[in-house]
Write a protein that holds these residues in place. Structure first.
Motif, PDB file in Angstrom:
ATOM      1  N   ARG A 211       0.837  -1.203   0.000  1.00  0.00           N
ATOM      2  CA  ARG A 211       0.000   0.000   0.000  1.00  0.00           C
ATOM      3  C   ARG A 211       0.874   1.256   0.000  1.00  0.00           C
ATOM      4  O   ARG A 211       0.634   2.183  -0.759  1.00  0.00           O
ATOM      5  CB  ARG A 211      -0.924  -0.023   1.214  1.00  0.00           C
ATOM      6  CG  ARG A 211      -1.936   1.060   1.238  1.00  0.00           C
ATOM      7  CD  ARG A 211      -2.995   0.909   2.332  1.00  0.00           C
ATOM      8  NE  ARG A 211      -2.583   0.244   3.540  1.00  0.00           N
ATOM      9  CZ  ARG A 211      -3.005  -0.968   3.922  1.00  0.00           C
ATOM     10  NH1 ARG A 211      -3.854  -1.641   3.170  1.00  0.00           N
ATOM     11  NH2 ARG A 211      -2.592  -1.507   5.052  1.00  0.00           N
ATOM     12  N   ARG A 212       1.915   1.268   0.828  1.00  0.00           N
ATOM     13  CA  ARG A 212       2.816   2.424   0.875  1.00  0.00           C
ATOM     14  C   ARG A 212       3.530   2.626  -0.448  1.00  0.00           C
ATOM     15  O   ARG A 212       3.696   3.754  -0.903  1.00  0.00           O
ATOM     16  CB  ARG A 212       3.832   2.254   1.993  1.00  0.00           C
ATOM     17  CG  ARG A 212       3.271   2.536   3.344  1.00  0.00           C
ATOM     18  CD  ARG A 212       4.353   2.479   4.392  1.00  0.00           C
ATOM     19  NE  ARG A 212       3.806   2.808   5.687  1.00  0.00           N
ATOM     20  CZ  ARG A 212       4.513   2.925   6.776  1.00  0.00           C
ATOM     21  NH1 ARG A 212       5.818   2.735   6.735  1.00  0.00           N
ATOM     22  NH2 ARG A 212       3.936   3.227   7.907  1.00  0.00           N
ATOM     23  N   ALA A 213       3.957   1.533  -1.064  1.00  0.00           N
ATOM     24  CA  ALA A 213       4.665   1.631  -2.345  1.00  0.00           C
ATOM     25  C   ALA A 213       3.748   2.181  -3.432  1.00  0.00           C
ATOM     26  O   ALA A 213       4.145   3.049  -4.217  1.00  0.00           O
ATOM     27  CB  ALA A 213       5.211   0.265  -2.751  1.00  0.00           C
ATOM     28  N   VAL A 214       2.522   1.691  -3.488  1.00  0.00           N
ATOM     29  CA  VAL A 214       1.572   2.161  -4.499  1.00  0.00           C
ATOM     30  C   VAL A 214       1.243   3.631  -4.270  1.00  0.00           C
ATOM     31  O   VAL A 214       1.210   4.431  -5.211  1.00  0.00           O
ATOM     32  CB  VAL A 214       0.293   1.292  -4.509  1.00  0.00           C
ATOM     33  CG1 VAL A 214      -0.782   1.901  -5.378  1.00  0.00           C
ATOM     34  CG2 VAL A 214       0.615  -0.123  -4.969  1.00  0.00           C
ATOM     35  N   LEU A 215       1.003   4.008  -3.024  1.00  0.00           N
ATOM     36  CA  LEU A 215       0.685   5.411  -2.717  1.00  0.00           C
ATOM     37  C   LEU A 215       1.868   6.327  -3.043  1.00  0.00           C
ATOM     38  O   LEU A 215       1.677   7.428  -3.582  1.00  0.00           O
ATOM     39  CB  LEU A 215       0.283   5.566  -1.251  1.00  0.00           C
ATOM     40  CG  LEU A 215      -1.083   4.987  -0.882  1.00  0.00           C
ATOM     41  CD1 LEU A 215      -1.288   5.012   0.631  1.00  0.00           C
ATOM     42  CD2 LEU A 215      -2.200   5.715  -1.581  1.00  0.00           C
ATOM     43  N   ALA A 216       3.088   5.887  -2.755  1.00  0.00           N
ATOM     44  CA  ALA A 216       4.273   6.692  -3.082  1.00  0.00           C
ATOM     45  C   ALA A 216       4.405   6.851  -4.597  1.00  0.00           C
ATOM     46  O   ALA A 216       4.698   7.948  -5.097  1.00  0.00           O
ATOM     47  CB  ALA A 216       5.525   6.050  -2.499  1.00  0.00           C
ATOM     48  N   GLY A 217       4.185   5.773  -5.339  1.00  0.00           N
ATOM     49  CA  GLY A 217       4.232   5.845  -6.800  1.00  0.00           C
ATOM     50  C   GLY A 217       3.181   6.788  -7.360  1.00  0.00           C
ATOM     51  O   GLY A 217       3.451   7.557  -8.293  1.00  0.00           O
ATOM     52  N   MET A 218       1.989   6.736  -6.778  1.00  0.00           N
ATOM     53  CA  MET A 218       0.917   7.635  -7.218  1.00  0.00           C
ATOM     54  C   MET A 218       1.282   9.089  -6.957  1.00  0.00           C
ATOM     55  O   MET A 218       1.042   9.959  -7.801  1.00  0.00           O
ATOM     56  CB  MET A 218      -0.381   7.306  -6.482  1.00  0.00           C
ATOM     57  CG  MET A 218      -1.118   6.131  -7.032  1.00  0.00           C
ATOM     58  SD  MET A 218      -2.656   5.760  -6.158  1.00  0.00           S
ATOM     59  CE  MET A 218      -2.998   7.190  -5.213  1.00  0.00           C
ATOM     60  N   ARG A 219       1.865   9.357  -5.791  1.00  0.00           N
ATOM     61  CA  ARG A 219       2.261  10.733  -5.472  1.00  0.00           C
ATOM     62  C   ARG A 219       3.297  11.253  -6.453  1.00  0.00           C
ATOM     63  O   ARG A 219       3.227  12.410  -6.887  1.00  0.00           O
ATOM     64  CB  ARG A 219       2.771  10.810  -4.046  1.00  0.00           C
ATOM     65  CG  ARG A 219       1.683  10.678  -3.015  1.00  0.00           C
ATOM     66  CD  ARG A 219       2.210  10.831  -1.600  1.00  0.00           C
ATOM     67  NE  ARG A 219       1.175  10.506  -0.655  1.00  0.00           N
ATOM     68  CZ  ARG A 219       1.184   9.454   0.150  1.00  0.00           C
ATOM     69  NH1 ARG A 219       2.210   8.627   0.144  1.00  0.00           N
ATOM     70  NH2 ARG A 219       0.178   9.232   0.965  1.00  0.00           N
ATOM     71  N   VAL A 220       4.249  10.401  -6.803  1.00  0.00           N
ATOM     72  CA  VAL A 220       5.280  10.804  -7.768  1.00  0.00           C
ATOM     73  C   VAL A 220       4.645  11.083  -9.127  1.00  0.00           C
ATOM     74  O   VAL A 220       4.955  12.089  -9.783  1.00  0.00           O
ATOM     75  CB  VAL A 220       6.378   9.729  -7.870  1.00  0.00           C
ATOM     76  CG1 VAL A 220       7.286   9.973  -9.055  1.00  0.00           C
ATOM     77  CG2 VAL A 220       7.177   9.660  -6.577  1.00  0.00           C
ATOM     78  N   LEU A 221       3.747  10.206  -9.570  1.00  0.00           N
ATOM     79  CA  LEU A 221       3.081  10.384 -10.859  1.00  0.00           C
ATOM     80  C   LEU A 221       2.254  11.665 -10.882  1.00  0.00           C
ATOM     81  O   LEU A 221       2.326  12.449 -11.838  1.00  0.00           O
ATOM     82  CB  LEU A 221       2.195   9.177 -11.175  1.00  0.00           C
ATOM     83  CG  LEU A 221       1.371   9.261 -12.456  1.00  0.00           C
ATOM     84  CD1 LEU A 221       2.291   9.335 -13.673  1.00  0.00           C
ATOM     85  CD2 LEU A 221       0.437   8.073 -12.556  1.00  0.00           C
TER      86      LEU A 221
END
Length: 121
Positions: free
Chosen positions: A94-104
């Motif tokens: 969940r943290r990895a997906v949320l971090a990726g979304m924030r970067v995108l």
């Protein structure tokens, strides 16, 4: 400890709920204003790059389009975050997906803001 986690999740969900609702209201005003000026007030056939250049020569429209971009990205980011928090199993994933979304989302905002700044010149 579970009580703190539950309170943290509840606070995050209420903040997300309010963010989605507030940006939705702002998007309705901003998008309808954009649509009205671009497609109703002006002739659709005359909507070309020179129309956009004339429109972006006004600070009002640059700010309007920047707000439209920011609210759209904030709206979709909050909604996607809620979906990920609800459906992504495992804290690490969940943290990895949320971090990726924030970067995108940040990259999309920078790209859109650069387009506005360069084109409005």
């Amino acid at each position: 400890m579970p009580d703190q986690d539950t309170a943290r999740v509840r606070t995050a969900r209420s903040g997300t709920y309010l963010t989605i609702r507030a940006t939705g209201v702002l998007l309705a005003v901003l998008a309808l204003g954009h649509f009205g000026v671009t497609h109703i007030v002006n002739d659709v056939a005359a909507t070309d790059s020179s129309f956009v250049a004339r429109r972006w020569s006004s600070a009002l429209w640059v700010v309007w389009d920047a707000l439209l971009l920011a609210m759209a990205l904030l709206h979709v980011g909050a909604a996607m975050g809620a979906v990920v928090r609800d459906h992504c199993p495992g804290r690490g994933a969940r943290r990895a997906v949320l971090a990726g979304m924030r970067v995108l989302i940040a990259a999309l905002f920078v790209l859109g803001a650069l387009t506005l700044v360069v084109a409005a010149g």
